[in-house]
Design an enzyme around this catalytic site. Structure first.
Site, PDB file in Angstrom:
ATOM      1  N   GLU A   1      -6.687  -7.894  -0.730  1.00 45.82           N
ATOM      2  CA  GLU A   1      -7.135  -7.923   0.661  1.00 45.82           C
ATOM      3  C   GLU A   1      -8.601  -7.518   0.724  1.00 45.82           C
ATOM      4  O   GLU A   1      -9.036  -6.628  -0.017  1.00 45.82           O
ATOM      5  CB  GLU A   1      -6.388  -6.883   1.525  1.00 45.82           C
ATOM      6  CG  GLU A   1      -4.931  -7.128   1.755  1.00 45.82           C
ATOM      7  CD  GLU A   1      -4.310  -6.029   2.638  1.00 45.82           C
ATOM      8  OE1 GLU A   1      -5.053  -5.344   3.379  1.00 45.82           O
ATOM      9  OE2 GLU A   1      -3.090  -5.855   2.566  1.00 45.82           O
TER      10      GLU A   1
ATOM     11  N   GLU B   1       0.814  -1.218   0.000  1.00 46.30           N
ATOM     12  CA  GLU B   1       0.000   0.000   0.000  1.00 46.30           C
ATOM     13  C   GLU B   1       0.849   1.271   0.000  1.00 46.30           C
ATOM     14  O   GLU B   1       0.782   2.088   0.935  1.00 46.30           O
ATOM     15  CB  GLU B   1      -0.963   0.003   1.184  1.00 46.30           C
ATOM     16  CG  GLU B   1      -2.027  -1.065   1.074  1.00 46.30           C
ATOM     17  CD  GLU B   1      -3.163  -0.901   2.083  1.00 46.30           C
ATOM     18  OE1 GLU B   1      -2.965  -0.270   3.134  1.00 46.30           O
ATOM     19  OE2 GLU B   1      -4.255  -1.421   1.809  1.00 46.30           O
TER      20      GLU B   1
HETATM   21  C1  GLA Z   1      -4.216  -2.597   4.839  1.00 50.99           C
HETATM   22  C2  GLA Z   1      -2.857  -3.241   4.984  1.00 50.99           C
HETATM   23  C3  GLA Z   1      -2.847  -4.432   5.874  1.00 50.99           C
HETATM   24  C4  GLA Z   1      -3.756  -4.235   7.066  1.00 50.99           C
HETATM   25  C5  GLA Z   1      -5.133  -3.903   6.593  1.00 50.99           C
HETATM   26  C6  GLA Z   1      -6.118  -3.758   7.730  1.00 50.99           C
HETATM   27  O1  GLA Z   1      -4.903  -2.988   3.729  1.00 50.99           O
HETATM   28  O2  GLA Z   1      -2.276  -3.580   3.750  1.00 50.99           O
HETATM   29  O3  GLA Z   1      -1.533  -4.646   6.291  1.00 50.99           O
HETATM   30  O4  GLA Z   1      -3.248  -3.202   7.845  1.00 50.99           O
HETATM   31  O5  GLA Z   1      -5.081  -2.675   5.900  1.00 50.99           O
HETATM   32  O6  GLA Z   1      -7.396  -3.404   7.246  1.00 50.99           O
END
Ligand code: GLA
Ligand code: ZN
Length: 668
Positions: A304, A146
């Site tokens: 995710e 991210e």
């Molecule tokens: C992000 C991060 C993860 C985690 C999630 C929690 O997407 O990439 O490491 O922190 O948020 O929602």
């Protein structure tokens, strides 16, 4: 190789003793988990000191995955600095908007311009690639995590100046682009240029700047600086591993980074979906389509999503029974070839200990969440390869442009209340609920495949876009744009012509004045028999060839056009001069789609989402997603087989979707 949608998620077994891993894998098998994203935050473990690398735990994680027949998406782990690195080289830490150099803490905490950060991150990526390139478990590379955030340190200031020299070559060109004669800003030396922040051009935060041109360039520079970090890691991975696909997980509609600048450098797109609370289903759908558009419509990975709840918000509601399944099939409907979770097992400590996980702290397999995850795992197995590699045959495009987003939202005037995503979403939603598949594309996209091109709040018009939009209309297509479009050039300088600038010939209008009003001021807008409401901004339109479609109902411009249509070549240019409410936008979009025969067969049931994907073997899949808590009763528009139940339905026969239910129809 698994010939099905990849299923699994972020997995951090390094947080646990190995007995727990046995249990994890037993449960993974029960849930149909085949893919694990590992190593995302393991830098301090794999490199505990500057000159010490230790891959023993990671070796065991990958070997175990391989032994269990699972594959891994292997992260380089460079998104969270190890403490020793921050201590040894304080300049790897970021300097914030207020100009404060941070000390060690949190994650996503590195300066993108720091040579020490770059050196250590690439060294780690190189070692990982050297070690695991041929590992049987390796499926994909996941660089960093991210990417985001901005740094304003002296290294970044220098890198920004260098970036500007490359872009403008001369200070004259830069002064002209930034319009620096305003407020006595003419720069006579590159060293005089400062990053725009609270100490320099900004007040009231990152959106209030004295010089839009400077701030825009800093957004672009930040995109490129972080992309540079990604590319440096990718390059060293490629030196050891020429083939394994490389990605990084994006965040959908994430304002700070122009993902279109990144797209060519990814082997496939992937993103993390955490829709805002109470977002309508078209909100994540828009983000899915934006992500699919990054690689020209190729499938992406849902890297995710939470199986149950998030943790970082003030209030973190549970996904209701059935919502996870629906959201997952929605991702597949929009082009996902992988459905992964954050996270496989809940962390015991720190700020994400209450974040939802497939396996909770008690390690049970008889929780509701585990059962839903496992049930979905079985269905994805059943679906097999039916949707893999499938494409969306959209005839409608929506132009998404980060520069326009930035320029609109950092502008002083006409209105701080107009939000780019909200306006785009209203048009996207109208098209989707009417049953049209939509490609969300950059302004540079080839527009020839489309009958309808929607370009709401296209604030900045660059390159030959206006001519390409004219070509769409000339050959019979419809182009729509709205208020606050065609206002500025690539440097955020107003066009020295009538509004909407280069879009004026296609729209057949001229705008001299606009009235910006608070949220509670409502303008009635008559659209044929229908009366919509409009808010925020009312542009006063003078037709120059266009005909009025809707008119304002109040104030001194009552009776003047609020919506116009201009015959252009074989097609039309539509201009919507104000922020219509959703029913108003629906009316406009349905009028346009009807002209092109693009209303879907279930357009009378807007809460039943439809999405078509065409598989590589040519078979046509129609996803039907019931976003309501009631059953949906439809009449099948074609003979089909539901791939999830195996049931056949004939044309004209009743077709019922359960509450939150999904059908994936293979059309015969
Ligand atoms: C992000 C991060 C993860 C985690 C999630 C929690 O997407 O990439 O490491 O922190 O948020 O929602
Ligand atoms: Zn920096």
């Amino acid at each position: 190789m698994t010939h099905k949608i990849r299923y699994g998620g972020d997995y951090n077994p390094e947080q646990w003793p190995e007995e727990v891993w046995d249990e994890d894998h037993r449960l993974f098998t029960r849930a149909g988990i085949d893919t694990l994203t590992v190593g995302v935050f393991s830098w301090s473990l794999t490199q505990p000191a500057e000159d010490t690398y230790d891959f023993t735990v990671l070796d065991r994680i990958l070997d175990r995955a391989a032994a269990e027949g699972r594959q891994v998406c292997l992260a380089t782990g460079t998104a969270a600095l190890p403490p020793w690195l921050a201590k040894a080289h304080p300049e790897v830490n970021r300097t914030d908007f207020e100009g404060r150099r941070h000390r060690y803490g949190q994650r996503h905490n590195f300066c993108p311009s720091s040579p020490e950060y770059r050196r250590h991150a690439t060294a780690m990526a190189a070692r990982l690639a050297e070690r695991y390139a041929d590992h049987p478990a390796l499926l994909a590379w996941h660089i960093n995590n991210e990417y985001g955030g901005v740094c304003y340190c002296d290294l970044c200031a220098d890198a920004f100046r260098e970036w500007l020299r490359n872009k403008y070559v001369t200070l004259d060109a830069l002064n002209d682009a930034w319009w620096t004669t305003f407020w006595s800003h003419r720069f006579t030396d590159w060293a005089e240029i400062e990053p725009p922040n609270a100490l320099t051009e900004h007040w009231r935060g990152p959106d209030h700047t004295a010089f839009q041109g400077i701030t825009l360039d800093y957004f672009r520079f930040t995109t490129d600086a972080l992309l540079g970090c990604f590319l440096a890691e990718k390059e060293v991975i490629r030196a050891h591993d020429p083939d394994t696909p490389v990605t990084t997980n994006f965040m959908g509609m994430f304002r700070p980074l122009d993902y279109h600048r990144w797209a060519p450098h990814l082997d496939f797109a992937s993103w993390d979906s955490y829709p805002p609370l109470d977002a309508p289903p078209t909100w994540p759908a828009l983000a899915h389509d934006l992500m699919r558009g990054l690689k020209d419509g190729a499938p992406f990975w849902l890297m995710e999503q939470t199986p149950s709840t998030t943790a970082c918000r003030d209030v973190n509601p549970l996904r209701r029974p059935g919502e996870l399944r629906l959201a997952t099939f929605q991702a597949v409907a929009h082009g996902a070839d992988a459905a992964l979770y954050f996270q496989m097992r809940a962390s015991r400590g720190a700020c994400e200990k209450y974040h939802g996980a497939v396996i909770g702290h008690a390690g049970r397999d008889d929780t509701r969440v585990f059962r839903e995850v496992a049930g979905l795992g079985r269905e994805l197995e059943l679906l097999g390869d039916a949707s893999l590699g499938a494409r969306t045959p959209a005839r409608t495009a929506l132009i998404f442009d980060w520069d326009s987003w930035w320029a609109l939202e950092i502008s002083d005037g006409p209105s701080r209340l107009v939000k780019y995503q909200e306006v785009l979403h209203a048009y996207y939603r109208a098209a989707r609920e009417a049953g049209a598949d939509v490609d969300v594309v950059p302004h540079t996209a080839d527009l020839t495949p489309y009958d309808v091109v929607l370009a709401p709040v296209l604030h900045m018009v660059k390159g030959d876009l206006a001519a390409r939009l004219e070509a769409v209309a000339a050959r019979g297509g419809t182009v729509l744009t709205t208020f606050l479009s065609g206002r500025v050039d690539e440097h955020d300088r107003a066009f020295p012509t009538d509004v909407p600038g280069p879009l004026a010939p296609l729209m057949g209008i001229r705008v001299d004045e606009w009235d910006s009003r608070p949220q509670d001021v409502v303008q009635p807008v008559e659209l044929g028999e229908f009366e919509a409401e409009a808010r925020l901004l009312f542009e006063i339109v003078q037709p120059r060839g266009a005909e009025p479609v809707g008119t304002y109902g109040a104030d001194f411009y009552a009776g003047t056009p609020a919506v116009t249509r201009h015959a252009y070549g074989q097609g039309e240019g539509w201009y919507v001069a104000t922020a219509l409410d959703q029913p108003g936008v629906d009316w406009v979009i349905r009028s346009i789609l009807t002209r092109h025969g693009l209303l879907g067969p279930y357009a009378d049931q807007p809460a039943v989402e439809t999405a078509t994907r065409v598989a590589p073997d040519g078979s046509r899949l129609l996803f039907l997603l019931n976003h309501t808590a009631d059953p949906a009763h439809l009449t099948a528009h074609a003979a089909a087989t539901d791939l999830l139940t195996g049931k056949r339905v004939g044309e004209g026969e009743p077709l019922t979707l359960d509450p939150l239910g999904t059908a994936i129809l293979r059309i015969q």
